[in-house]
Each structure stands twice: as C-alpha cells, then as structure tokens.
Design a protein around this motif. Structure first.
Motif, PDB file in Angstrom:
ATOM      1  N   ALA A  59      91.195  57.812  71.649  1.00  0.00           N
ATOM      2  CA  ALA A  59      90.719  59.237  71.021  1.00  0.00           C
ATOM      3  C   ALA A  59      91.571  60.011  71.659  1.00  0.00           C
ATOM      4  O   ALA A  59      91.889  60.819  71.041  1.00  0.00           O
ATOM      5  N   MET A 111      95.653  53.529  67.974  1.00  0.00           N
ATOM      6  CA  MET A 111      96.427  54.820  67.894  1.00  0.00           C
ATOM      7  C   MET A 111      98.005  54.668  67.866  1.00  0.00           C
ATOM      8  O   MET A 111      98.372  55.545  67.178  1.00  0.00           O
ATOM      9  N   ARG A 138      99.550  55.709  64.005  1.00  0.00           N
ATOM     10  CA  ARG A 138      99.406  57.309  64.529  1.00  0.00           C
ATOM     11  C   ARG A 138     100.622  58.044  64.012  1.00  0.00           C
ATOM     12  O   ARG A 138     100.957  59.110  63.856  1.00  0.00           O
ATOM     13  N   GLN A 147      91.190  60.353  61.207  1.00  0.00           N
ATOM     14  CA  GLN A 147      91.213  59.646  62.175  1.00  0.00           C
ATOM     15  C   GLN A 147      90.957  60.289  63.651  1.00  0.00           C
ATOM     16  O   GLN A 147      90.135  59.470  64.399  1.00  0.00           O
ATOM     17  N   ASP A 148      90.966  61.495  63.691  1.00  0.00           N
ATOM     18  CA  ASP A 148      90.443  62.213  64.683  1.00  0.00           C
ATOM     19  C   ASP A 148      89.010  62.213  64.842  1.00  0.00           C
ATOM     20  O   ASP A 148      88.531  61.897  65.942  1.00  0.00           O
ATOM     21  N   GLU A 204      87.974  58.446  65.554  1.00  0.00           N
ATOM     22  CA  GLU A 204      87.970  58.356  67.172  1.00  0.00           C
ATOM     23  C   GLU A 204      87.164  58.757  67.988  1.00  0.00           C
ATOM     24  O   GLU A 204      86.834  58.572  69.053  1.00  0.00           O
ATOM     25  N   PHE A 227      83.617  56.640  66.742  1.00  0.00           N
ATOM     26  CA  PHE A 227      83.831  55.127  66.201  1.00  0.00           C
ATOM     27  C   PHE A 227      82.687  54.315  66.473  1.00  0.00           C
ATOM     28  O   PHE A 227      82.359  53.493  65.976  1.00  0.00           O
ATOM     29  N   GLN A 269      88.071  51.953  62.019  1.00  0.00           N
ATOM     30  CA  GLN A 269      86.847  52.273  62.860  1.00  0.00           C
ATOM     31  C   GLN A 269      86.756  50.581  63.718  1.00  0.00           C
ATOM     32  O   GLN A 269      86.437  50.650  64.959  1.00  0.00           O
ATOM     33  N   LEU A 283      89.098  50.170  66.441  1.00  0.00           N
ATOM     34  CA  LEU A 283      88.789  50.767  67.459  1.00  0.00           C
ATOM     35  C   LEU A 283      87.719  50.287  68.216  1.00  0.00           C
ATOM     36  O   LEU A 283      87.661  50.092  69.531  1.00  0.00           O
ATOM     37  N   ARG A 312      87.996  48.686  72.222  1.00  0.00           N
ATOM     38  CA  ARG A 312      87.153  49.336  73.372  1.00  0.00           C
ATOM     39  C   ARG A 312      86.279  48.196  73.848  1.00  0.00           C
ATOM     40  O   ARG A 312      86.359  47.969  75.143  1.00  0.00           O
TER      41      ARG A 312
END
Length: 314
Positions: free
Chosen positions: A178, A203, A207, A218-219, A222, A225, A262, A265, A269
């Motif tokens: 993010a 991303m 993006r 998206q911002d 991120e 999320f 989401q 992401l 992570r």
C-alpha cells in the motif's frame, strides 16, 4: 528513525541519486520514519551532469534497519570509474556484516564488488557494463534483463530510472504494497515488476491503469485491507454507484472485484508474514481473517487459477 545514506562518488548520475532519494523522501512525507543523508570522500562532488553536490565527509552511526545506497556514475567502463577509498569499502562491508542492507544503482554495483559484497550473490547493473561486471567479479552471478535483484540484503538495480523501482520494492518489503503504491502515485510513476521474479504483487499487476476513481478506491483498500470494506462503502467513498464501481474496477484490473482485490492483498501479506516465521494462524489474524481456514481456501483457489493459466499457455 531509519536512515537512508547515499554514498556519492565523483561523476554520480543525478537520476541514479534523485530517483531513490525522492521515493524515500516521499515516504517520509507520508509519515514513515526516514531521514536521508549524503556522504562522500570530499565535501563537494561534481555530478555527471555538471551540478556540484554538497555532502558530509563523516558517516552517521548506522543501525541494521538503515539502508546504504551507492548511486552510479558516468564512465565508459567500470574499470575507468572512480575508485572508492578503503574506508568507504570498509563502511559498506561493516554495515552489511552488522545486518544492514546495502544497495546500488547502475555502475554503483562496482563499489559493492570492490567491497566483496557481490561474491556468491546475484546482482545486476546497466546493460552496457553487465559483461564487464561478470568478468571483474567471477564469483558473482550477474542477472541480465531485470530491473533489480535482491540477495541476502545486497540489492542491485539495472541503472538510471530502475533505482526508483528498487526503492519502491524496498518500501513494499518493509511496509507493504500500500505504501509503495501510494508513493508511486504521488511521484507519478508506474509501479513496475521485477522481471526476474515469477510472481508480482497485486500492486504491480493491477496498478498500471489510468482510472483515477479506481486508483482512489485501491488506495483506500490498501490502507485498510485488514478491515471489512463493504462494496457500498467503497462506492460511496468514490462517489459512484456500486454497479459503476464494479464495472470500472473490473475493467481497470483485468476482471477483479474490489473484494477479490482486498483478498489478494490479504493473501500476499499473509504469505509474506508466514515466510518470515509467523504461523499460518497468526498471519491470518494479522491480515484480518478470524483463523487460517479462509486463508487456506484462498491459497488453494489461487493455486488452481495458476495451474489453469499454465495449462492454457501450453
């Protein structure tokens, strides 16, 4: 506070220096604890473009979380470039030996080679001098046609603008995609993948479009999320209907819905956390799942999708 220390050698290319410096400076503007420092063997260094640059001849005290970057310089061959003094090379070795990360842009890889940091590691540099780098440091593995490489806290990039990609990659690793996406948007560059890696973050994959409404959503995703983000709330944030947001989002991201984005992401992570020692349950909770069951389902789904894509390309 983490320091990013740039080592300036005579003939330094301005963009080799300014690109990564802008990335970390922008990250600091967004609240990340970065302080930039510039060191050299003399108080003034003349750049390849003729601009004189002031630097400190004294190195700051460094911690393992700090980053040392050697930008490249102008020279027809690596062997004809500036020769860092022994103390500079020892500083590079000492920082890496203490657990710190050392990076280079373009011909800056030569300094890492002289310090012995390329031996037994993968590295890259500008395409014009890749063969020479391989010849000068035969114990290194020079990787061609990539933007950057990472190997045991030694990070090298191909040259000039690829220093921006290197710096965004380091932000993504340290703070998640993010922040890297936010910085990339703020400095108006596309976030590009490293061609050496078979996988690319969400991303980097999703993006490279010009739809500002989708970028804004998206911002938000991120940044948050790990939280529940209903489609209605995302549409209200964007100022469009749910149907319009779904249509715009899918068109900009090759068919993803906001929820799928989401989940991607979260999965990436969690995989990163698990790869750094967290249990699957702990990683799942960290990214917003109640337990690892949903995480396992998403992993299984992505594996099936990847297998289907591979089969179609045969």
């Amino acid at each position: 506070m983490s320091r990013v220390v740039f080592v300036l050698l005579p003939g330094v290319h301005l963009l080799d220096l300014a690109g990564p410096a802008q990335v970390f400076s922008t990250a600091a503007d967004f609240g990340q604890p970065y302080a930039l420092a510039y060191v050299a063997e003399r108080e003034q260094v003349v750049s390849a473009q003729g601009l004189p640059l002031a630097a400190d001849t004294r190195w700051p005290e460094l911690d393992p979380d700090d980053l040392v970057v050697v930008p490249g310089w102008r020279a027809p061959r690596l062997c004809q470039g500036p020769e860092p003094v022994a103390q500079t090379l020892e500083r590079l070795r000492t920082h890496h030996g203490a657990g710190g990360t050392v990076a280079s842009v373009c011909a800056g890889a030569e300094a890492l080679g002289r310090a012995g940091l390329l031996d037994g590691r993968r590295c890259t540099t500008h395409h014009d001098v890749q063969d020479e780098l391989a010849s000068r440091y035969p114990r290194a593995t020079v990787v061609r046609d990539v933007l950057f490489t990472t190997d045991d806290r030694v990070v090298t990039s191909a040259g000039i603008a690829s220093g921006i990609d290197l710096a965004l990659h380091l932000l993504a690793v340290r703070h998640g995609p993010a922040l890297a996406a936010q910085v990339a948007r703020d400095i108006v560059v596309y976030a590009r993948r490293n061609g050496d890696e078979p996988q690319a973050s969400a991303m980097l994959r999703h993006r490279s479009h010009l739809d500002d409404t989708v970028h804004r959503v998206q911002d938000l995703i991120e940044r948050r999320f790990t939280e529940p983000l209903p489609l209605a709330a995302l549409a209200a944030y964007a100022g469009v209907s749910e149907r319009t947001l779904t249509r715009l989002f899918g068109r900009a991201t090759n068919g993803l819905t906001p929820l799928r984005y989401q989940q991607t992401l979260r999965l990436e992570r969690a995989e990163h956390l698990a790869g750094h020692g967290a249990t699957l349950d702990a990683a799942a909770r960290e990214v917003g799942f109640e337990d690892a069951r949903m995480l396992r389902r998403l992993r299984s789904r992505d594996q099936r999708v990847g297998a289907d894509a591979s089969e179609r390309t045969r």
